[in-house]
Scaffold this active site. Sequence first.
Site, PDB file in Angstrom:
ATOM      1  N   GLU A 287       0.821  -1.223   0.000  1.00 67.34           N
ATOM      2  CA  GLU A 287       0.000   0.000   0.000  1.00 67.34           C
ATOM      3  C   GLU A 287       0.849   1.264   0.000  1.00 67.34           C
ATOM      4  O   GLU A 287       0.821   2.041   0.958  1.00 67.34           O
ATOM      5  CB  GLU A 287      -0.889   0.012   1.250  1.00 67.34           C
ATOM      6  CG  GLU A 287      -1.925  -1.075   1.262  1.00 67.34           C
ATOM      7  CD  GLU A 287      -2.732  -1.108   2.541  1.00 67.34           C
ATOM      8  OE1 GLU A 287      -3.882  -1.539   2.502  1.00 67.34           O
ATOM      9  OE2 GLU A 287      -2.194  -0.702   3.601  1.00 67.34           O
ATOM     10  N   PRO A 288       1.614   1.505  -1.047  1.00 66.99           N
ATOM     11  CA  PRO A 288       2.407   2.731  -1.066  1.00 66.99           C
ATOM     12  C   PRO A 288       1.524   3.957  -1.285  1.00 66.99           C
ATOM     13  O   PRO A 288       0.638   3.948  -2.145  1.00 66.99           O
ATOM     14  CB  PRO A 288       3.339   2.532  -2.269  1.00 66.99           C
ATOM     15  CG  PRO A 288       2.697   1.492  -3.121  1.00 66.99           C
ATOM     16  CD  PRO A 288       1.746   0.705  -2.277  1.00 66.99           C
ATOM     17  N   ARG A 290       2.810   7.717  -0.059  1.00 65.59           N
ATOM     18  CA  ARG A 290       3.797   8.782  -0.246  1.00 65.59           C
ATOM     19  C   ARG A 290       4.705   8.539  -1.452  1.00 65.59           C
ATOM     20  O   ARG A 290       4.989   9.450  -2.231  1.00 65.59           O
ATOM     21  CB  ARG A 290       4.665   8.857   1.014  1.00 65.59           C
ATOM     22  CG  ARG A 290       5.669   9.980   1.014  1.00 65.59           C
ATOM     23  CD  ARG A 290       6.687   9.811   2.138  1.00 65.59           C
ATOM     24  NE  ARG A 290       6.072   9.476   3.396  1.00 65.59           N
ATOM     25  CZ  ARG A 290       5.598  10.360   4.269  1.00 65.59           C
ATOM     26  NH1 ARG A 290       5.686  11.635   4.003  1.00 65.59           N
ATOM     27  NH2 ARG A 290       5.051   9.946   5.391  1.00 65.59           N
ATOM     28  N   TYR A 331       5.392  18.022  11.583  1.00 64.84           N
ATOM     29  CA  TYR A 331       6.428  17.007  11.830  1.00 64.84           C
ATOM     30  C   TYR A 331       7.840  17.574  11.797  1.00 64.84           C
ATOM     31  O   TYR A 331       8.802  16.803  11.836  1.00 64.84           O
ATOM     32  CB  TYR A 331       6.386  15.907  10.761  1.00 64.84           C
ATOM     33  CG  TYR A 331       5.040  15.349  10.413  1.00 64.84           C
ATOM     34  CD1 TYR A 331       4.304  14.631  11.352  1.00 64.84           C
ATOM     35  CD2 TYR A 331       4.522  15.490   9.132  1.00 64.84           C
ATOM     36  CE1 TYR A 331       3.076  14.088  11.017  1.00 64.84           C
ATOM     37  CE2 TYR A 331       3.297  14.943   8.784  1.00 64.84           C
ATOM     38  CZ  TYR A 331       2.585  14.251   9.740  1.00 64.84           C
ATOM     39  OH  TYR A 331       1.384  13.712   9.399  1.00 64.84           O
ATOM     40  N   CYS A 358      -1.211  33.039  10.143  1.00 61.25           N
ATOM     41  CA  CYS A 358      -0.940  33.724  11.404  1.00 61.25           C
ATOM     42  C   CYS A 358      -0.458  32.753  12.477  1.00 61.25           C
ATOM     43  O   CYS A 358      -1.162  32.486  13.458  1.00 61.25           O
ATOM     44  CB  CYS A 358      -2.174  34.481  11.858  1.00 61.25           C
ATOM     45  SG  CYS A 358      -2.533  35.808  10.734  1.00 61.25           S
TER      46      CYS A 358
HETATM   47  C1  LIG Z   1      -2.814   1.200   6.445  1.00 60.05           C
HETATM   48  C2  LIG Z   1      -1.932   2.124   5.698  1.00 60.05           C
HETATM   49  N1  LIG Z   1      -1.509   1.758   4.486  1.00 60.05           N
HETATM   50  C3  LIG Z   1      -0.725   2.572   3.759  1.00 60.05           C
HETATM   51  C4  LIG Z   1      -0.316   3.799   4.241  1.00 60.05           C
HETATM   52  C5  LIG Z   1       0.536   4.632   3.353  1.00 60.05           C
HETATM   53  O1  LIG Z   1       1.734   4.960   3.886  1.00 60.05           O
HETATM   54  P1  LIG Z   1       2.798   5.715   2.986  1.00 60.05           P
HETATM   55  O2  LIG Z   1       2.143   6.924   2.439  1.00 60.05           O
HETATM   56  O3  LIG Z   1       3.866   6.061   3.939  1.00 60.05           O
HETATM   57  O4  LIG Z   1       3.242   4.784   1.934  1.00 60.05           O
HETATM   58  C6  LIG Z   1      -0.725   4.209   5.503  1.00 60.05           C
HETATM   59  C7  LIG Z   1      -0.261   5.478   6.078  1.00 60.05           C
HETATM   60  O5  LIG Z   1       0.777   5.489   6.750  1.00 60.05           O
HETATM   61  C8  LIG Z   1      -1.566   3.348   6.252  1.00 60.05           C
HETATM   62  O6  LIG Z   1      -2.004   3.701   7.443  1.00 60.05           O
HETATM   63  N1  LIG Z   2       0.578  12.439   7.040  1.00 59.78           N
HETATM   64  C1  LIG Z   2       1.808  11.795   7.325  1.00 59.78           C
HETATM   65  C2  LIG Z   2       1.780  10.345   7.018  1.00 59.78           C
HETATM   66  C3  LIG Z   2       0.626   9.684   7.621  1.00 59.78           C
HETATM   67  C4  LIG Z   2       0.492   8.334   7.132  1.00 59.78           C
HETATM   68  C5  LIG Z   2      -0.905   7.872   7.303  1.00 59.78           C
HETATM   69  N2  LIG Z   2      -1.007   6.580   7.911  1.00 59.78           N
HETATM   70  C6  LIG Z   2       2.941  12.508   6.646  1.00 59.78           C
HETATM   71  O1  LIG Z   2       2.741  13.506   6.060  1.00 59.78           O
HETATM   72  O2  LIG Z   2       4.072  12.119   6.710  1.00 59.78           O
END
Ligand SMILES: Cc1ncc(COP(=O)(O)O)c(C=O)c1O
Ligand SMILES: N[C@@H](CCCC[NH3+])C(=O)O
Length: 433
Positions: A287-288, A290, A331, A358
């Site tokens: 499940e990529p 990012r 973060y 702001c």
């Molecule tokens: C269950 C699940 N799958 C996949 C992801 C996707 O993670 P990333 O965007 O780091 O690949 C997340 C978020 O961290 C998640 O909670």
């Molecule tokens: N929102 C986070 C990642 C969250 C992943 C969701 N499970 C980020 O920007 O790094």
Amino acid sequence: MLSSDEVQDNQLLIGGIPATKLADEFGTPLQVYDVAKIRHQIRAFARVFEEQHVDYAVSYASKAFACVAMYQVVNQEHAHIDVVSAGELATAIKADFPMEKVSFHGNNKSYEELQMAVRHHVGTIMLDNFYEIGLLARVLEEEDAEINVMLRVSPAVSAHTHEFIQTGQQDSKFGFDLLTGQADQALQLVLDQPRMHLQGVHSHIGSQIFATDGFKIETQKLVKLMKQWRDEFNYTPQVVNVGGGFGIQYTDDDHPIRPEEFVEQILTTLKEETEANDLPLPAVWIEPGRSIAGPAGVSLYRVGSQKTIPEIRKYVAVDGGMGDNIRPALYGAAYEAVAADNVHPEKTETVTVAGKYCESGDILVKDAHLPEVKAGDVIAVLATGAYGYSMASNYNRNPRPAVVFVENGKARVVVKRETLADLTHLDVALDEN
Ligand SMILES: Cc1ncc(COP(=O)(O)O)c(C=O)c1O
Ligand SMILES: N[C@@H](CCCC[NH3+])C(=O)O
């Protein structure tokens, strides 16, 4: 960070189009995606599975960035998606995304969300907790329906990443705990539900992970669980979903490994461990999020005011900020910024690129190395495609930016810029009641 074909005559190009041209045409702040990069990442993950003839799904974690056009691209690449809300599901429905390729995640899905998923024949419900098993059982009874499910377990693997985005450690709000036997209890409950078809097991260890060791340990734990479930419950998962979390490069300090290397590590471990335990090789889902959306995105801003505090710092303020990218404030995330019409300047100065919100913490890039810039210049912040626009807000009642996809030399708006009228259209004045 930038490849040679992304810079021409010192100008930043996105998908072959000058960034300044995109800013002129579509306005700023602007979120731009180079669609070829999205496709490239999906294909990189898929390639290893294809080469090794392993049954698989690359399921794009769409929380990273979702809109109708994004789901269309993912579908064109034959990938799956994971959604975590009725809103993401509604967007996927609008994109005509094949519902059988949708997984529905979340630690607190509502009755209405589960009902929507069942009515639209979503491929898999990722069961997260005991309450949800009961809720889904009720929905299935009332809808006289059946559905595929997977059990999300919390694998007690601590990935080396920011505390807020770790998810696989034992103290987590997500999934059934492995160490205390909750996962086994959940398994028995689901096996007793004739309307739920258990496909397998899921876990996710965190986000922005740079090393393969966490995935190796996770995979070993999942195979151990497979063996235990086969021996004790006579149940063998057909699918093992190892989640996402594959890290990307935000600055020159980041050294991520390639998508292929993550998949190779997962498959090697899975093959070794299943063979050693006399288990069949399950289908493997990843499940990529990012790593698919992130590298493809660039945020464009125009410079406005500047403030120099002698011997301390120079602030360069832009027309966006924490409303379109909360990650630095939330973060402490680092990004790289470049001047769109002077990417490799002869002379740089160290400045802080600040937003217009702001909050003192509304900083986009601390210690950016930029040429001297003036009001109206375009600054590009790189690798902002994941968890930027998707986490955007209307803080200070600022409208959210437009999103543009660039592909084959053509740019098109895929999410319109919010207007001031959009910002007030849900408001109800006192005298209207
Ligand atoms: C269950 C699940 N799958 C996949 C992801 C996707 O993670 P990333 O965007 O780091 O690949 C997340 C978020 O961290 C998640 O909670
Ligand atoms: N929102 C986070 C990642 C969250 C992943 C969701 N499970 C980020 O920007 O790094």
